[in-house]
Design an enzyme around this catalytic site. Structure first.
Site, short mmCIF file in Angstrom:
data_model
loop_
_atom_site.label_atom_id
_atom_site.label_comp_id
_atom_site.label_asym_id
_atom_site.label_seq_id
_atom_site.Cartn_x
_atom_site.Cartn_y
_atom_site.Cartn_z
N TYR A 111 -14.33 -12.52 0.38
CA TYR A 111 -15.17 -11.39 -0.06
C TYR A 111 -16.39 -11.87 -0.83
O TYR A 111 -17.50 -11.35 -0.67
CB TYR A 111 -14.35 -10.41 -0.90
CG TYR A 111 -13.38 -9.62 -0.04
CD1 TYR A 111 -13.84 -8.64 0.83
CD2 TYR A 111 -12.02 -9.88 -0.07
CE1 TYR A 111 -12.97 -7.92 1.64
CE2 TYR A 111 -11.13 -9.17 0.73
CZ TYR A 111 -11.62 -8.19 1.59
OH TYR A 111 -10.76 -7.51 2.41
N ASP A 160 -6.54 -3.76 -7.44
CA ASP A 160 -7.09 -4.34 -6.21
C ASP A 160 -7.33 -5.83 -6.44
O ASP A 160 -7.53 -6.26 -7.58
CB ASP A 160 -8.39 -3.65 -5.79
CG ASP A 160 -8.75 -4.01 -4.36
OD1 ASP A 160 -8.22 -3.34 -3.45
OD2 ASP A 160 -9.51 -4.97 -4.15
N ARG A 216 0.82 -1.22 0.00
CA ARG A 216 0.00 0.00 0.00
C ARG A 216 0.85 1.27 0.00
O ARG A 216 0.46 2.27 0.60
CB ARG A 216 -0.94 0.05 1.21
CG ARG A 216 -2.05 -0.95 1.21
CD ARG A 216 -3.26 -0.42 0.42
NE ARG A 216 -4.20 -1.50 0.22
CZ ARG A 216 -5.21 -1.76 1.05
NH1 ARG A 216 -5.43 -0.99 2.09
NH2 ARG A 216 -6.00 -2.76 0.80
N ARG A 231 -3.79 6.37 0.27
CA ARG A 231 -4.28 7.55 0.96
C ARG A 231 -3.28 8.29 1.84
O ARG A 231 -3.54 9.40 2.27
CB ARG A 231 -5.51 7.20 1.79
CG ARG A 231 -6.75 7.06 0.92
CD ARG A 231 -7.91 6.51 1.72
NE ARG A 231 -7.63 5.16 2.14
CZ ARG A 231 -8.54 4.34 2.66
NH1 ARG A 231 -9.76 4.74 2.85
NH2 ARG A 231 -8.21 3.12 3.01
N ARG A 251 -7.15 11.07 -7.14
CA ARG A 251 -8.36 10.27 -6.93
C ARG A 251 -9.60 11.10 -6.66
O ARG A 251 -10.70 10.55 -6.57
CB ARG A 251 -8.13 9.31 -5.76
CG ARG A 251 -7.38 8.02 -6.10
CD ARG A 251 -8.24 7.03 -6.88
NE ARG A 251 -9.61 6.95 -6.36
CZ ARG A 251 -9.95 6.29 -5.28
NH1 ARG A 251 -9.08 5.61 -4.61
NH2 ARG A 251 -11.21 6.30 -4.87
O1 CP3 Z 1 0.16 0.09 -3.16
C1 CP3 Z 1 -0.31 -1.08 -3.21
O2 CP3 Z 1 -0.15 -1.90 -2.29
C2 CP3 Z 1 -0.98 -1.52 -4.49
C3 CP3 Z 1 -2.38 -1.52 -4.59
C4 CP3 Z 1 -3.29 -2.42 -3.78
C5 CP3 Z 1 -4.56 -1.99 -3.34
N1 CP3 Z 1 -5.21 -3.04 -2.80
C6 CP3 Z 1 -5.05 -0.62 -3.51
C7 CP3 Z 1 -6.19 -0.20 -2.68
C8 CP3 Z 1 -3.16 -3.76 -3.43
C9 CP3 Z 1 -1.99 -4.69 -3.62
C10 CP3 Z 1 -4.40 -4.15 -2.81
C11 CP3 Z 1 -4.69 -5.51 -2.38
C12 CP3 Z 1 -5.82 -5.74 -1.48
N2 CP3 Z 1 -7.09 -5.25 -1.57
C13 CP3 Z 1 -5.79 -6.66 -0.42
C14 CP3 Z 1 -4.61 -7.48 -0.03
C15 CP3 Z 1 -3.62 -6.66 0.70
C16 CP3 Z 1 -3.95 -6.41 2.14
O3 CP3 Z 1 -4.16 -5.23 2.48
O4 CP3 Z 1 -3.96 -7.37 2.90
C17 CP3 Z 1 -7.06 -6.67 0.18
C18 CP3 Z 1 -7.48 -7.48 1.38
C19 CP3 Z 1 -7.89 -5.78 -0.58
C20 CP3 Z 1 -9.32 -5.47 -0.36
C21 CP3 Z 1 -9.50 -4.01 -0.08
N3 CP3 Z 1 -9.46 -3.04 -1.05
C22 CP3 Z 1 -9.60 -3.37 1.18
C23 CP3 Z 1 -9.66 -4.08 2.51
C24 CP3 Z 1 -9.64 -1.97 0.94
C25 CP3 Z 1 -9.66 -0.83 1.95
C26 CP3 Z 1 -11.00 -0.21 2.10
C27 CP3 Z 1 -10.88 1.15 2.79
O5 CP3 Z 1 -11.31 2.14 2.20
O6 CP3 Z 1 -10.34 1.20 3.92
C28 CP3 Z 1 -9.56 -1.80 -0.46
C29 CP3 Z 1 -9.53 -0.52 -1.18
C30 CP3 Z 1 -8.18 -0.12 -1.65
N4 CP3 Z 1 -7.33 -0.90 -2.38
C31 CP3 Z 1 -7.58 1.16 -1.48
C32 CP3 Z 1 -6.35 1.12 -2.13
C33 CP3 Z 1 -5.35 2.23 -2.28
C34 CP3 Z 1 -8.20 2.34 -0.74
C35 CP3 Z 1 -9.25 2.93 -1.63
C36 CP3 Z 1 -9.15 4.42 -1.75
O7 CP3 Z 1 -8.04 4.97 -1.79
O8 CP3 Z 1 -10.22 5.02 -1.90
#
Ligand code: CP3
Length: 359
Positions: free
Chosen positions: A168, A89, A40, A44, A53
């Site tokens: 999910y 994602d 990540r 954010r 974004r």
């Molecule tokens: O920088 C990176 O790591 C690359 C991008 C990436 C994202 N998600 C971007 C993202 C990666 C590799 C993921 C994988 C992902 N997504 C996982 C496995 C990694 C982990 O954290 O264990 C999981 C479980 C998800 C599912 C998911 N997607 C979650 C739990 C969330 C967070 C929701 C929230 O708003 O708190 C997301 C959304 C997400 N994926 C965001 C990002 C940058 C946030 C969305 C935003 O910025 O609006």
């Protein structure tokens, strides 16, 4: 161990990248410095990310090659980390094949009609390259740009592992206990098997697309596998993750396998076919190294340590690096993703500290 294969369309780039600290560590070779990147790292915590974004939904950003390229590059420019991670994602491939889902800010992925039956599984199409032309375009663009950043920065492609993605799909959203998912696993083994095969196929195709377009390594995220006992992991999950890792291994790129709360599963997660095992912060790195055997490790500074005074953070980072010396190779990372309220300047200091620490 896999040897990197040169792909004709990216020949110049790949030739340069082979010597990157990240890829050397991923292949178990000696490194000029301990490579570092952050799960990540794009997201954010970065003001430039929030700006790009603004008014754009997460899954729309993930379908826009220009935006993917820009967001993926942001942390590489800012920190000079040793690898970029593709901005997408784990649920994106499901969306691409037509599953009705959204990523709700502050919540996570939400699935409109959770999977319950064999018919529900069979209704999910397999992923083909045609579903994700925008991924190919984004990876190609990125690999071209990354070739010129800091003498060449490799791109990590990724996919969600079958168990974590299944959670999910079955729960319909984020879950702490994964109770519905495990109930399906225990009570309807045929449906479970079909679901895991379906997701494994999708994950494998998603990774193959990223590698074909130029990604130099991959990470399989099984974030929620820690909810399983070792015996259940081995019986219900490992064969499917192993298939994904074997298929992408055929393409000649190093594979990282990561989960959270997986102290009891690390040996099995390595044995599933990983070159590098990702370790969360709860597991002391030396203990992880003992159980993964002749593999590299990635991790594992507690992500909250970036909120500590810099000298406290770097002292703990030094302990992680010192512990990492016992491993076949070590890639520095946090023990899970960057927390959104993280101060980017503190991550910049951490990056510099790790990269300048004597090997
Ligand atoms: O920088 C990176 O790591 C690359 C991008 C990436 C994202 N998600 C971007 C993202 C990666 C590799 C993921 C994988 C992902 N997504 C996982 C496995 C990694 C982990 O954290 O264990 C999981 C479980 C998800 C599912 C998911 N997607 C979650 C739990 C969330 C967070 C929701 C929230 O708003 O708190 C997301 C959304 C997400 N994926 C965001 C990002 C940058 C946030 C969305 C935003 O910025 O609006």
């Amino acid at each position: 161990m896999c040897t990197p294969r040169r792909r004709p369309e990216t020949l110049g780039t790949v030739t340069d990248l082979v010597d990157s600290a990240f890829l050397k560590a991923a292949r178990g070779e000696a490194v000029p410095h301990t490579p570092v990147w952050f799960m990540r790292q794009a997201g954010r915590s970065l003001p430039e990310y929030l700006k790009v974004r603004e008014g754009v939904a997460m899954l729309d950003a993930c379908a826009d090659p220009e935006m993917i390229v820009e967001i993926t590059l942001q942390p590489v420019r800012r920190y000079g980390v040793d690898a970029a991670i593709f901005f997408s994602d784990i649920v994106l491939p499901l969306k691409a094949v037509g599953v009705d889902l959204d990523i709700v800010p502050g919540v996570g992925p939400v699935v409109a009609k959770p999977v319950e039956t064999l018919a529900d599984v069979e209704a999910i199409p397999d992923l083909t390259p045609e579903h994700i032309g925008f991924i190919t375009e984004a990876v190609r663009g990125l690999v071209g740009e990354l070739a010129t950043v800091n003498g060449g920065t490799p791109l990590i492609g990724f996919a969600g592992a079958p168990f974590t993605v299944a959670s999910y799909l079955v729960e319909g959203g984020p879950s702490k206990e994964h109770a519905k998912t495990k109930a399906l696993m225990f009570s309807q083994p045929d449906v479970w098997d079909a679901l895991m095969r379906k997701i494994a196929g999708i994950a494998s195709a998603f990774l193959a697309t990223q590698v074909a377009a130029g990604a130099s390594a991959v990470q399989l995220f099984d974030s929620w596998a820690g909810a399983l006992t070792p015996a259940d992991y081995v019986r219900y999950v490992k064969p499917h993750s192993a298939r994904v890792l074997a298929e992408v291994g055929e393409l000649g790129v190093p594979r990282i396998h990561f989960g959270v709360g997986t102290s009891n599963l690390l040996a099995e997660m390595g044995d599933a076919g990983a070159d590098i095992v990702g370790v969360d912060w709860r597991t002391p790195l030396d203990r992880a190294i003992e159980v993964v055997g002749d593999r590299g490790v990635q991790g594992n500074l507690d992500p909250t340590l970036v909120f500590a005074p810099t000298d406290v953070m770097t002292a703990r980072a030094a302990e992680v690096i010192e512990a990492g010396r016992a491993a076949r190779s070590h890639i520095f990372n946090l023990g899970h993703g960057v927390i959104p309220s993280t101060d980017p300047d503190q991550l910049a200091r951490l990056t510099e500290f790790v990269q300048s620490y004597p090997v």
